[in-house]
Design a protein around this motif. Structure first.
Motif, PDB file in Angstrom:
ATOM      1  N   GLU A 102       0.832  -1.201   0.000  1.00 22.18           N
ATOM      2  CA  GLU A 102       0.000   0.000   0.000  1.00 22.18           C
ATOM      3  C   GLU A 102       0.871   1.257   0.000  1.00 22.18           C
ATOM      4  OE1 GLU A 102      -2.425  -0.502   3.422  1.00 22.18           O
ATOM      5  OE2 GLU A 102      -3.747  -1.998   2.497  1.00 22.18           O
ATOM      6  N   ALA A 103       1.930   1.245   0.810  1.00 25.29           N
ATOM      7  CA  ALA A 103       2.854   2.381   0.834  1.00 25.29           C
ATOM      8  C   ALA A 103       3.545   2.547  -0.511  1.00 25.29           C
ATOM      9  CB  ALA A 103       3.885   2.189   1.946  1.00 25.29           C
ATOM     10  N   GLY A 104       3.910   1.423  -1.126  1.00 28.39           N
ATOM     11  CA  GLY A 104       4.548   1.470  -2.434  1.00 28.39           C
ATOM     12  C   GLY A 104       3.644   2.059  -3.493  1.00 28.39           C
ATOM     13  N   HIS A 105       2.402   1.603  -3.526  1.00 26.98           N
ATOM     14  CA  HIS A 105       1.440   2.147  -4.491  1.00 26.98           C
ATOM     15  C   HIS A 105       1.203   3.633  -4.249  1.00 26.98           C
ATOM     16  CE1 HIS A 105       0.429  -1.490  -6.571  1.00 26.98           C
ATOM     17  NE2 HIS A 105      -0.124  -2.082  -5.541  1.00 26.98           N
ATOM     18  N   ARG A 106       1.124   4.021  -2.995  1.00 26.07           N
ATOM     19  CA  ARG A 106       0.842   5.418  -2.663  1.00 26.07           C
ATOM     20  C   ARG A 106       1.946   6.338  -3.191  1.00 26.07           C
ATOM     21  NH1 ARG A 106      -0.756   4.378   1.947  1.00 26.07           N
ATOM     22  NH2 ARG A 106       1.199   4.517   3.088  1.00 26.07           N
ATOM     23  N   LEU A 107       3.207   5.962  -2.956  1.00 27.61           N
ATOM     24  CA  LEU A 107       4.310   6.791  -3.431  1.00 27.61           C
ATOM     25  C   LEU A 107       4.394   6.764  -4.954  1.00 27.61           C
ATOM     26  CD1 LEU A 107       6.723   8.582  -2.978  1.00 27.61           C
ATOM     27  CD2 LEU A 107       8.110   6.539  -2.551  1.00 27.61           C
ATOM     28  N   ALA A 108       4.263   5.596  -5.554  1.00 30.22           N
ATOM     29  CA  ALA A 108       4.348   5.493  -7.016  1.00 30.22           C
ATOM     30  C   ALA A 108       3.272   6.332  -7.688  1.00 30.22           C
ATOM     31  CB  ALA A 108       4.234   4.036  -7.442  1.00 30.22           C
ATOM     32  N   SER A 109       2.078   6.400  -7.089  1.00 33.80           N
ATOM     33  CA  SER A 109       0.997   7.186  -7.680  1.00 33.80           C
ATOM     34  C   SER A 109       1.331   8.674  -7.680  1.00 33.80           C
ATOM     35  CB  SER A 109      -0.312   6.944  -6.925  1.00 33.80           C
ATOM     36  OG  SER A 109      -0.282   7.517  -5.625  1.00 33.80           O
ATOM     37  N   GLN A 110       2.129   9.111  -6.704  1.00 32.45           N
ATOM     38  CA  GLN A 110       2.568  10.504  -6.678  1.00 32.45           C
ATOM     39  C   GLN A 110       3.661  10.749  -7.725  1.00 32.45           C
ATOM     40  OE1 GLN A 110       3.833  11.177  -2.628  1.00 32.45           O
ATOM     41  NE2 GLN A 110       1.881  10.487  -1.785  1.00 32.45           N
ATOM     42  N   VAL A 111       4.575   9.790  -7.844  1.00 38.00           N
ATOM     43  CA  VAL A 111       5.710   9.938  -8.749  1.00 38.00           C
ATOM     44  C   VAL A 111       5.268  10.032 -10.207  1.00 38.00           C
ATOM     45  CG1 VAL A 111       7.767   8.747  -9.630  1.00 38.00           C
ATOM     46  CG2 VAL A 111       7.359   8.871  -7.160  1.00 38.00           C
TER      47      VAL A 111
END
Length: 311
Positions: free
Chosen positions: A291-300
């Motif tokens: 979930e943390a990975g998806h959250r950051l990737a969605s910002q990037v």
């Protein structure tokens, strides 16, 4: 076999091994925006931001003695990344790449890196203290691109280092990042990957790369293959689709976060890996880490270039 549980009360030491290059981002009007990037360096920056003072994040590479290399080191230092294991080779230069993106945010890379200093990262006399220091780290992180740019001799030295590090209870983390142009043949790449996979504790994999390199028919085939290598934690990154995880016999499926407009997918996987690893080292479950990975990737992916501004 080492798991990615929290590393205890002491500040963990994490070393990421690889290449940073001069990045040129082509804009719609044809002009170029210059910055720096590279898969493991992108991960190092996002990992340092996520861990803060809860970890020591060091980067392992070789640069030249030029102004671009100076600027790289200055930026890394400002991000809290340690430079003690960065070699500066006289007369050499870093590699360079250009990102071209289409209307959907998909990217195309053009590279100039054959003479990059990193190719001698583990072959010079200056590499000896670096190699000697690595087994004392708590986590060692590298990628398929690392394997390619190090060359045969460098890969052999890396493997010896991984063996010694694991004997000292280090966690070994690997992101597959297969780039066919960096290899003489697919057979050479397969051999290099298979030589390091028995030592990996956490594999962060892009499904498309696994299929291109090994010809796996589906995700289950990937999991079965890595089970044969004895990898205790395997993460399958699938872009906008759900992330699939197998960890110590448990299976997880975590949906990606939707975004209204994709600007640039550069470093989406690198940032996911950083956030995933940070959450796991801080005690989060595999599902929480994804979930943390998806959250950051969605910002990037909503910003141009590999590294988005600090929050």
């Amino acid at each position: 076999m080492n798991t990615l549980s929290p590393l205890g009360p002491n500040t963990p030491r994490i070393a990421l091994i690889g290449e940073c290059m001069i990045e040129l981002q082509q804009r719609a009007d044809g002009s170029l925006q210059q910055s720096f990037g590279g898969d493991t360096l992108n991960t190092a920056v996002y990992l340092s931001r996520a861990m803060g003072d809860k970890a020591q994040v060091d980067y392992v590479t070789a640069l030249g003695d030029d102004s671009f290399s100076d600027a790289m080191c200055q930026i890394w230092r400002s991000e809290g990344i340690g430079l003690d294991l960065v070699q500066r080779l006289p007369g050499r230069l870093p590699g360079l790449y250009c990102i071209q993106t289409d209307a959907h945010g998909e990217r195309r890379f053009l590279y100039w890196r054959n003479e990059a200093a990193v190719r001698d990262c583990f072959t010079t006399p200056a590499a000896e203290p670096v190699l000697a220091a690595l087994p004392d780290y708590d986590v060692l992180y590298f990628s398929g691109i690392t394997l390619a740019v190090l060359g045969m001799q460098g890969r052999a030295r890396l493997i010896r280092t991984l063996v010694e590090a694991r004997q000292r209870d280090a966690r070994i983390v690997f992101d597959n990042n297969y780039r066919p142009r960096l290899w003489a043949s697919v057979e050479e790449a397969r051999g290099a990957y298979r030589s390091v996979l028995p030592y990996v504790d956490l594999a962060l994999l892009t499904v498309d790369d696994e299929q291109a390199l090994f010809g796996f028919a589906d995700c289950e085939s990937v999991f079965e293959a890595y089970a044969q290598f004895g990898t205790p934690e395997v993460v399958l990154k699938r872009g906008a689709e759900t992330c699939l995880i197998r960890c110590e016999g448990e299976a997880f499926e975590v949906p990606a976060q939707k975004v209204d407009k994709v600007i640039d997918t550069t470093a989406a996987g690198d940032s996911f890996s950083a956030a995933y690893l940070a959450k796991r080292l801080l005690g989060g479950s595999p599902a929480e880490a994804a979930e943390a990975g998806h959250r950051l990737a969605s910002q990037v992916i909503q910003c141009p270039g590999a590294l988005i501004p600090k929050a």
